[in-house]
Design a protein around this motif. Sequence first.
Motif, PDB file in Angstrom:
ATOM      1  N   ARG A  59       0.831  -1.205   0.000  1.00 21.66           N
ATOM      2  CA  ARG A  59       0.000   0.000   0.000  1.00 21.66           C
ATOM      3  C   ARG A  59       0.862   1.251   0.000  1.00 21.66           C
ATOM      4  O   ARG A  59       1.698   1.425   0.884  1.00 21.66           O
ATOM      5  CB  ARG A  59      -0.924   0.027   1.209  1.00 21.66           C
ATOM      6  N   PRO A  60       0.652   2.133  -0.967  1.00 18.92           N
ATOM      7  CA  PRO A  60       1.383   3.401  -0.948  1.00 18.92           C
ATOM      8  C   PRO A  60       1.011   4.206   0.287  1.00 18.92           C
ATOM      9  O   PRO A  60      -0.077   4.074   0.830  1.00 18.92           O
ATOM     10  CB  PRO A  60       0.897   4.117  -2.208  1.00 18.92           C
ATOM     11  N   ARG A  61       1.919   5.068   0.710  1.00 20.59           N
ATOM     12  CA  ARG A  61       1.697   5.884   1.900  1.00 20.59           C
ATOM     13  C   ARG A  61       0.907   7.152   1.600  1.00 20.59           C
ATOM     14  O   ARG A  61       0.561   7.888   2.490  1.00 20.59           O
ATOM     15  CB  ARG A  61       3.037   6.268   2.518  1.00 20.59           C
ATOM     16  N   ARG A  62       0.649   7.419   0.339  1.00 23.77           N
ATOM     17  CA  ARG A  62      -0.108   8.602  -0.040  1.00 23.77           C
ATOM     18  C   ARG A  62      -1.048   8.247  -1.183  1.00 23.77           C
ATOM     19  O   ARG A  62      -0.940   7.171  -1.770  1.00 23.77           O
ATOM     20  CB  ARG A  62       0.823   9.739  -0.456  1.00 23.77           C
ATOM     21  N   GLU A  63      -1.936   9.133  -1.512  1.00 22.89           N
ATOM     22  CA  GLU A  63      -2.852   8.900  -2.616  1.00 22.89           C
ATOM     23  C   GLU A  63      -2.060   8.827  -3.920  1.00 22.89           C
ATOM     24  O   GLU A  63      -1.258   9.700  -4.215  1.00 22.89           O
ATOM     25  CB  GLU A  63      -3.869  10.037  -2.694  1.00 22.89           C
ATOM     26  N   THR A  64      -2.283   7.786  -4.697  1.00 22.20           N
ATOM     27  CA  THR A  64      -1.579   7.628  -5.963  1.00 22.20           C
ATOM     28  C   THR A  64      -2.289   8.427  -7.050  1.00 22.20           C
ATOM     29  O   THR A  64      -3.441   8.849  -6.892  1.00 22.20           O
ATOM     30  CB  THR A  64      -1.552   6.153  -6.391  1.00 22.20           C
ATOM     31  N   ILE A  69      -7.153  10.340  -9.788  1.00 22.69           N
ATOM     32  CA  ILE A  69      -7.949  10.483 -11.010  1.00 22.69           C
ATOM     33  C   ILE A  69      -9.314   9.824 -10.833  1.00 22.69           C
ATOM     34  O   ILE A  69     -10.346  10.388 -11.193  1.00 22.69           O
ATOM     35  CB  ILE A  69      -7.194   9.894 -12.223  1.00 22.69           C
ATOM     36  N   ALA A  70      -9.335   8.628 -10.253  1.00 28.91           N
ATOM     37  CA  ALA A  70     -10.602   7.926 -10.014  1.00 28.91           C
ATOM     38  C   ALA A  70     -11.488   8.711  -9.059  1.00 28.91           C
ATOM     39  O   ALA A  70     -12.694   8.846  -9.286  1.00 28.91           O
ATOM     40  CB  ALA A  70     -10.334   6.526  -9.467  1.00 28.91           C
ATOM     41  N   ARG A  71     -10.896   9.248  -7.997  1.00 33.46           N
ATOM     42  CA  ARG A  71     -11.671  10.038  -7.036  1.00 33.46           C
ATOM     43  C   ARG A  71     -12.241  11.285  -7.700  1.00 33.46           C
ATOM     44  O   ARG A  71     -13.418  11.620  -7.518  1.00 33.46           O
ATOM     45  CB  ARG A  71     -10.796  10.440  -5.845  1.00 33.46           C
ATOM     46  N   ARG A  73     -12.961  11.724 -10.817  1.00 37.00           N
ATOM     47  CA  ARG A  73     -14.057  11.329 -11.720  1.00 37.00           C
ATOM     48  C   ARG A  73     -15.341  11.061 -10.949  1.00 37.00           C
ATOM     49  O   ARG A  73     -16.423  11.443 -11.360  1.00 37.00           O
ATOM     50  CB  ARG A  73     -13.668  10.085 -12.513  1.00 37.00           C
ATOM     51  N   ARG A  74     -15.201  10.377  -9.800  1.00 38.83           N
ATOM     52  CA  ARG A  74     -16.378  10.108  -8.975  1.00 38.83           C
ATOM     53  C   ARG A  74     -17.004  11.393  -8.463  1.00 38.83           C
ATOM     54  O   ARG A  74     -18.218  11.503  -8.361  1.00 38.83           O
ATOM     55  CB  ARG A  74     -16.003   9.218  -7.785  1.00 38.83           C
ATOM     56  N   GLU A  75     -16.150  12.362  -8.141  1.00 33.42           N
ATOM     57  CA  GLU A  75     -16.627  13.629  -7.595  1.00 33.42           C
ATOM     58  C   GLU A  75     -17.068  14.598  -8.704  1.00 33.42           C
ATOM     59  O   GLU A  75     -17.557  15.681  -8.395  1.00 33.42           O
ATOM     60  CB  GLU A  75     -15.526  14.279  -6.749  1.00 33.42           C
ATOM     61  N   GLY A  76     -16.873  14.192  -9.951  1.00 32.97           N
ATOM     62  CA  GLY A  76     -17.322  15.016 -11.070  1.00 32.97           C
ATOM     63  C   GLY A  76     -16.442  16.207 -11.381  1.00 32.97           C
ATOM     64  O   GLY A  76     -16.891  17.206 -11.928  1.00 32.97           O
ATOM     65  N   GLN A  77     -15.173  16.117 -11.071  1.00 34.51           N
ATOM     66  CA  GLN A  77     -14.264  17.250 -11.333  1.00 34.51           C
ATOM     67  C   GLN A  77     -13.673  17.160 -12.699  1.00 34.51           C
ATOM     68  O   GLN A  77     -13.330  16.295 -13.292  1.00 34.51           O
ATOM     69  CB  GLN A  77     -13.157  17.302 -10.288  1.00 34.51           C
TER      70      GLN A  77
END
Length: 77
Positions: A59-64, A69-71, A73-77
């Motif tokens: 597991r990476p220690r930070r957001e990859t 990008i997936a987040r 897209r989910r949030e509509g940005q």
Amino acid sequence: MVDIRSPCILVCSIDVKSGFCFGCGRTRAEIASWLSLTSQERDTIMAELPRRLETVERRPRRETRRARIARQRREGQ
């Protein structure tokens, strides 16, 4: 234009202990020089990647980048 194979899967974060990328298994130096390496040098490194990936913490220690990008897209940005 030449198609250059790359093991990158957009999980760009380096494991502090091993020095390898969580996603592809390359070092920072290999990532930075990837386009200037010969096909043979890239193939040699790619042959080592499965073994390297076994040594990294999973597991990476930070957001990859991929997760970001997936987040977005989910949030509509």
